[in-house]
Scaffold this motif. Structure first.
Motif, PDB file in Angstrom:
ATOM      1  N   ALA A  71       0.818  -1.208   0.000  1.00  0.00           N
ATOM      2  CA  ALA A  71       0.000   0.000   0.000  1.00  0.00           C
ATOM      3  C   ALA A  71       0.853   1.260   0.000  1.00  0.00           C
ATOM      4  O   ALA A  71       0.322   2.360  -0.136  1.00  0.00           O
ATOM      5  CB  ALA A  71      -0.917   0.008   1.226  1.00  0.00           C
ATOM      6  N   ILE A  72       2.172   1.096   0.129  1.00  0.00           N
ATOM      7  CA  ILE A  72       3.044   2.276   0.244  1.00  0.00           C
ATOM      8  C   ILE A  72       3.944   2.465  -0.971  1.00  0.00           C
ATOM      9  O   ILE A  72       4.540   3.528  -1.137  1.00  0.00           O
ATOM     10  CB  ILE A  72       3.904   2.213   1.520  1.00  0.00           C
ATOM     11  CG1 ILE A  72       4.744   0.935   1.564  1.00  0.00           C
ATOM     12  CG2 ILE A  72       3.018   2.303   2.759  1.00  0.00           C
ATOM     13  CD1 ILE A  72       5.663   0.830   2.774  1.00  0.00           C
ATOM     14  N   ASP A  73       4.065   1.457  -1.816  1.00  0.00           N
ATOM     15  CA  ASP A  73       4.888   1.566  -3.022  1.00  0.00           C
ATOM     16  C   ASP A  73       4.432   0.492  -4.003  1.00  0.00           C
ATOM     17  O   ASP A  73       3.583  -0.334  -3.671  1.00  0.00           O
ATOM     18  CB  ASP A  73       6.386   1.438  -2.692  1.00  0.00           C
ATOM     19  CG  ASP A  73       6.703   0.214  -1.850  1.00  0.00           C
ATOM     20  OD1 ASP A  73       6.189  -0.876  -2.181  1.00  0.00           O
ATOM     21  OD2 ASP A  73       7.460   0.320  -0.863  1.00  0.00           O
ATOM     22  N   PRO A  74       4.982   0.461  -5.238  1.00  0.00           N
ATOM     23  CA  PRO A  74       4.462  -0.480  -6.256  1.00  0.00           C
ATOM     24  C   PRO A  74       5.042  -1.898  -6.191  1.00  0.00           C
ATOM     25  O   PRO A  74       4.991  -2.622  -7.184  1.00  0.00           O
ATOM     26  CB  PRO A  74       4.857   0.200  -7.580  1.00  0.00           C
ATOM     27  CG  PRO A  74       5.303   1.568  -7.235  1.00  0.00           C
ATOM     28  CD  PRO A  74       5.837   1.483  -5.856  1.00  0.00           C
ATOM     29  N   GLU A  96      12.998   2.191 -12.333  1.00  0.00           N
ATOM     30  CA  GLU A  96      12.827   3.627 -12.527  1.00  0.00           C
ATOM     31  C   GLU A  96      12.100   3.942 -13.835  1.00  0.00           C
ATOM     32  O   GLU A  96      11.267   4.833 -13.901  1.00  0.00           O
ATOM     33  CB  GLU A  96      14.188   4.317 -12.500  1.00  0.00           C
ATOM     34  CG  GLU A  96      14.122   5.830 -12.580  1.00  0.00           C
ATOM     35  CD  GLU A  96      15.484   6.470 -12.434  1.00  0.00           C
ATOM     36  OE1 GLU A  96      15.547   7.703 -12.475  1.00  0.00           O
ATOM     37  OE2 GLU A  96      16.484   5.736 -12.276  1.00  0.00           O
ATOM     38  N   HIS A  97      12.411   3.187 -14.877  1.00  0.00           N
ATOM     39  CA  HIS A  97      11.764   3.410 -16.173  1.00  0.00           C
ATOM     40  C   HIS A  97      10.345   2.861 -16.112  1.00  0.00           C
ATOM     41  O   HIS A  97      10.134   1.679 -15.816  1.00  0.00           O
ATOM     42  CB  HIS A  97      12.553   2.702 -17.271  1.00  0.00           C
ATOM     43  CG  HIS A  97      12.149   3.077 -18.656  1.00  0.00           C
ATOM     44  ND1 HIS A  97      10.972   2.642 -19.229  1.00  0.00           N
ATOM     45  CD2 HIS A  97      12.754   3.844 -19.595  1.00  0.00           C
ATOM     46  CE1 HIS A  97      10.873   3.109 -20.452  1.00  0.00           C
ATOM     47  NE2 HIS A  97      11.936   3.858 -20.700  1.00  0.00           N
ATOM     48  N   PRO A  98       9.313   3.663 -16.395  1.00  0.00           N
ATOM     49  CA  PRO A  98       7.927   3.184 -16.307  1.00  0.00           C
ATOM     50  C   PRO A  98       7.701   1.948 -17.176  1.00  0.00           C
ATOM     51  O   PRO A  98       8.100   1.902 -18.337  1.00  0.00           O
ATOM     52  CB  PRO A  98       7.109   4.367 -16.822  1.00  0.00           C
ATOM     53  CG  PRO A  98       7.972   5.566 -16.575  1.00  0.00           C
ATOM     54  CD  PRO A  98       9.379   5.091 -16.786  1.00  0.00           C
ATOM     55  N   VAL A 162       9.133  -7.615 -17.991  1.00  0.00           N
ATOM     56  CA  VAL A 162      10.183  -7.985 -17.039  1.00  0.00           C
ATOM     57  C   VAL A 162      11.525  -7.666 -17.676  1.00  0.00           C
ATOM     58  O   VAL A 162      11.891  -8.249 -18.692  1.00  0.00           O
ATOM     59  CB  VAL A 162      10.086  -9.477 -16.651  1.00  0.00           C
ATOM     60  CG1 VAL A 162      11.274  -9.861 -15.771  1.00  0.00           C
ATOM     61  CG2 VAL A 162       8.776  -9.749 -15.922  1.00  0.00           C
ATOM     62  N   HIS A 163      12.233  -6.736 -17.079  1.00  0.00           N
ATOM     63  CA  HIS A 163      13.505  -6.252 -17.613  1.00  0.00           C
ATOM     64  C   HIS A 163      14.699  -6.977 -17.000  1.00  0.00           C
ATOM     65  O   HIS A 163      15.743  -7.136 -17.648  1.00  0.00           O
ATOM     66  CB  HIS A 163      13.616  -4.748 -17.345  1.00  0.00           C
ATOM     67  CG  HIS A 163      14.879  -4.122 -17.832  1.00  0.00           C
ATOM     68  ND1 HIS A 163      15.130  -3.866 -19.164  1.00  0.00           N
ATOM     69  CD2 HIS A 163      15.983  -3.698 -17.151  1.00  0.00           C
ATOM     70  CE1 HIS A 163      16.323  -3.301 -19.292  1.00  0.00           C
ATOM     71  NE2 HIS A 163      16.858  -3.187 -18.093  1.00  0.00           N
ATOM     72  N   ARG A 342      19.978   1.401  -0.560  1.00  0.00           N
ATOM     73  CA  ARG A 342      18.971   0.629  -1.284  1.00  0.00           C
ATOM     74  C   ARG A 342      17.594   0.833  -0.667  1.00  0.00           C
ATOM     75  O   ARG A 342      17.418   0.702   0.549  1.00  0.00           O
ATOM     76  CB  ARG A 342      19.301  -0.857  -1.269  1.00  0.00           C
ATOM     77  CG  ARG A 342      18.310  -1.691  -2.081  1.00  0.00           C
ATOM     78  CD  ARG A 342      18.513  -3.168  -1.941  1.00  0.00           C
ATOM     79  NE  ARG A 342      19.849  -3.573  -2.332  1.00  0.00           N
ATOM     80  CZ  ARG A 342      20.298  -4.823  -2.241  1.00  0.00           C
ATOM     81  NH1 ARG A 342      19.496  -5.761  -1.767  1.00  0.00           N
ATOM     82  NH2 ARG A 342      21.522  -5.125  -2.606  1.00  0.00           N
ATOM     83  N   TYR A 343      16.641   1.133  -1.522  1.00  0.00           N
ATOM     84  CA  TYR A 343      15.271   1.224  -1.063  1.00  0.00           C
ATOM     85  C   TYR A 343      14.671  -0.178  -1.063  1.00  0.00           C
ATOM     86  O   TYR A 343      14.597  -0.822  -2.105  1.00  0.00           O
ATOM     87  CB  TYR A 343      14.452   2.150  -1.965  1.00  0.00           C
ATOM     88  CG  TYR A 343      12.983   2.183  -1.588  1.00  0.00           C
ATOM     89  CD1 TYR A 343      12.569   2.856  -0.447  1.00  0.00           C
ATOM     90  CD2 TYR A 343      12.027   1.524  -2.348  1.00  0.00           C
ATOM     91  CE1 TYR A 343      11.240   2.886  -0.078  1.00  0.00           C
ATOM     92  CE2 TYR A 343      10.685   1.541  -1.990  1.00  0.00           C
ATOM     93  CZ  TYR A 343      10.302   2.224  -0.858  1.00  0.00           C
ATOM     94  OH  TYR A 343       8.977   2.234  -0.486  1.00  0.00           O
ATOM     95  N   SER A 344      14.275  -0.644   0.088  1.00  0.00           N
ATOM     96  CA  SER A 344      13.654  -1.960   0.204  1.00  0.00           C
ATOM     97  C   SER A 344      12.153  -1.777   0.280  1.00  0.00           C
ATOM     98  O   SER A 344      11.609  -1.430   1.332  1.00  0.00           O
ATOM     99  CB  SER A 344      14.168  -2.697   1.448  1.00  0.00           C
ATOM    100  OG  SER A 344      15.535  -3.002   1.321  1.00  0.00           O
TER     101      SER A 344
END
Length: 378
Positions: A71-74, A96-98, A162-163, A342-344
C-alpha cells in the motif's frame, strides 16, 4: 518422468525429441507465452514436432497462493505453491523506467546458511528448486503483467515487461548453482523469456566455488555479495558461513569475477543498530572496498540496506534498524568510498530485503538442519 518443457532450451528440445530446431524454438516460445502446449498444431509448427514434444514432456506450473500488493509503493509479493506443497516467495520490483520490472526470485525452499538478519535463514533448508521452478516464477509474474498490468501503466498505454531478474529471494543461489545457471540460460534465451543476462544479478552470502562456476558458465551475469560486516569476528556472529568460507576467500573469488568480466560486484551491507554500524565498522568497510579495488582493478558498488524487521509473531526481532546511516556514510565518504542506500520496498507486506519466509511443511523439510559448511557447492 516427463521433462518440464519450460526448462528446456531449443537445442535441448530438438535433441530430445529429434525435431528440427526451428520447430523447437517455436514450441519453446509457445510454452513461455501461453504456459502450455496448444491442443492443435498451429500453422507455424509441424504436427509431428508438437506431438513429439507432448510425448517427451509437460508444462507443470506453480500456483499463486497469495498476492500481496504494497500500500506504500508499487512492490508486489507472491507466495507460490510448488507441486510438492512447499511454498516460496517472489517479489515484483518496479524499476525507474515506467513499465519495467525486475523479479526477485527464490532458488531454494528455505536456506541452510542461517544469516541472523534474514527471515529465510530461520527456516532451515527444505530443498533446492528445480530449474523450471525458478524459471516459472518469472514467467508467472510476466504473465500477470501482460494480463493485468498496473492501472497507471494501462491508463498511459505502456506495455509492462520484465527487464531483469535478481537472485536474492529465498535460498542461497550458489548452493544450487547448476539449476540456477540453467534457469539463467532459459531466461535469457530469445525464444523463451528473452531477458538480457547483463540484467540478471546473482547474490551470495559467500560460497566461492559457486562464484567461480558462475563466472565460467555465465560471465555476463552480475555478481552480488552480502557482507554483514567487514570485521571477521562480527561477520561470523551475523553470518555463520564465515566459519566455513572466510570473507577473504569469498572476496578473492569475487575479484576473479571482476577481473575477468570488467564488471564491478555489488557489495550489500545491512545496517544493524549496535552490531555493525559504528564508525570503526565503517572504517573497516571502507578499507575493504579500497583494498578490493587496488587488488582487482574494479571498485565495488557498495549498497547500504536499512534493516527490515523479521519478527514473526512467535520469535522476537533480533535487531533494530540503525539510526546512524548518514554518519556511517560520512565515514565511508571521508575515506573516498561512495555508497547508495537501497530502497527496500514492500515492507508492509513482508517483501523487503531479508523478510521472505514461509514455514516449512511436512514432506519438504529435507536438510533443514544443515550447517553452512554442509551447503552444497555444485
Amino acid at each position: 518422468m516427463p521433462l518440464a518443457l519450460q526448462a528446456l532450451l531449443p537445442d535441448e528440445l530438438a535433441r530430445v525429441c529429434n525435431i528440427d530446431v526451428t520447430d523447437a524454438r517455436r514450441i519453446v516460445s509457445t510454452v513461455h507465452r501461453t504456459g502450455g502446449l496448444p491442443a492443435r498444431s498451429p500453422a507455424t509448427i509441424r504436427r509431428a514436432a508438437l506431438d513429439a514434444a507432448r510425448a517427451a514432456g509437460h508444462v507443470p506450473t506453480i500456483q499463486i497462493e497469495t498476492r500481496a500488493a504494497s500500500a506504500i509503493d508499487p512492490f508486489v509479493k507472491y507466495a507460490f505453491r510448488l507441486p510438492d506443497g512447499a511454498v516460496i516467495e517472489t517479489v515484483r520490483i518496479p524499476l525507474e523506467h515506467p513499465g519495467r520490472f525486475s523479479v526477485c526470485v527464490s532458488s531454494q525452499v528455505g536456506c541452510a546458511l542461517a544469516c541472523a538478519f534474514c527471515a529465510t535463514g530461520r527456516m532451515g533448508l527444505g530443498r533446492n528448486l528445480e530449474a523450471w521452478e525458478i524459471v516459472e516464477q518469472v514467467r508467472r509474474v510476466r504473465e500477470e503483467l501482460a494480463h493485468d498490468p498496473p492501472t497507471n501503466l494501462a491508463a498511459a498505454g505502456i506495455r509492462p515487461r520484465v527487464h531483469g531478474v535478481l537472485f536474492q529471494g529465498m535460498g542461497e543461489p550458489m548452493a544450487n548453482i547448476e539449476r540456477v545457471i540453467h534457469a539463467i540460460r532459459v531466461m535469457s534465451e530469445p525464444s523463451a523469456l528473452a531477458i538480457d543476462m547483463r540484467n540478471i544479478t546473482v547474490c551470495t552470502s559467500g560460497l566461492p566455488t559457486g562464484i567461480r562456476t558462475l563466472l565460467r558458465e555465465v560471465p555476463a551475469v552480475r555478481l552480488g555479495v552480502s557482507l554483514g560486516s567487514a570485521r571477521p569476528g562480527r561477520r561470523r556472529a551475523l553470518m555463520p558461513i564465515e566459519g566455513a568460507h572466510p570473507l577473504e576467500e569469498v572476496l578473492a573469488a569475487a575479484g576473479e569475477h571482476a577481473r575477468a568480466t570488467g564488471r564491478s560486484p555489488m557489495f550489500a551491507y545491512t545496517l544493524l543498530a549496535g552490531q555493525n554500524d559504528a564508525d570503526e565498522d565503517a572504517a573497516a568497510l571502507a578499507d575493504l572496498c579500497l583494498a578490493f579495488a587496488t587488488a582487482h582493478g574494479q571498485r565495488p558498488r557498495l549498497s547500504l540496506i536499512p534493516y527490515n524487521a523479521i519478527a514473526d509473531g512467535t520469535t522476537p526481532d533480533p535487531f533494530q534498524p540503525s539510526t546512524r546511516l548518514e554518519a556511517f556514510r560520512a565515514v565511508l565518504l571521508g575515506r573516498g568510498v561512495g555508497t547508495i542506500v537501497r530502497y527496500s520496498g514492500g515492507g508492509d507486506v513482508g517483501a523487503a530485503c531479508g523478510q521472505l519466509a514461509r514455514p516449512l511443511e511436512r514432506g519438504v523439510r529435507g536438510r533443514s538442519s544443515a550447517r553452512p559448511s554442509e551447503a552444497p557447492e555444485r
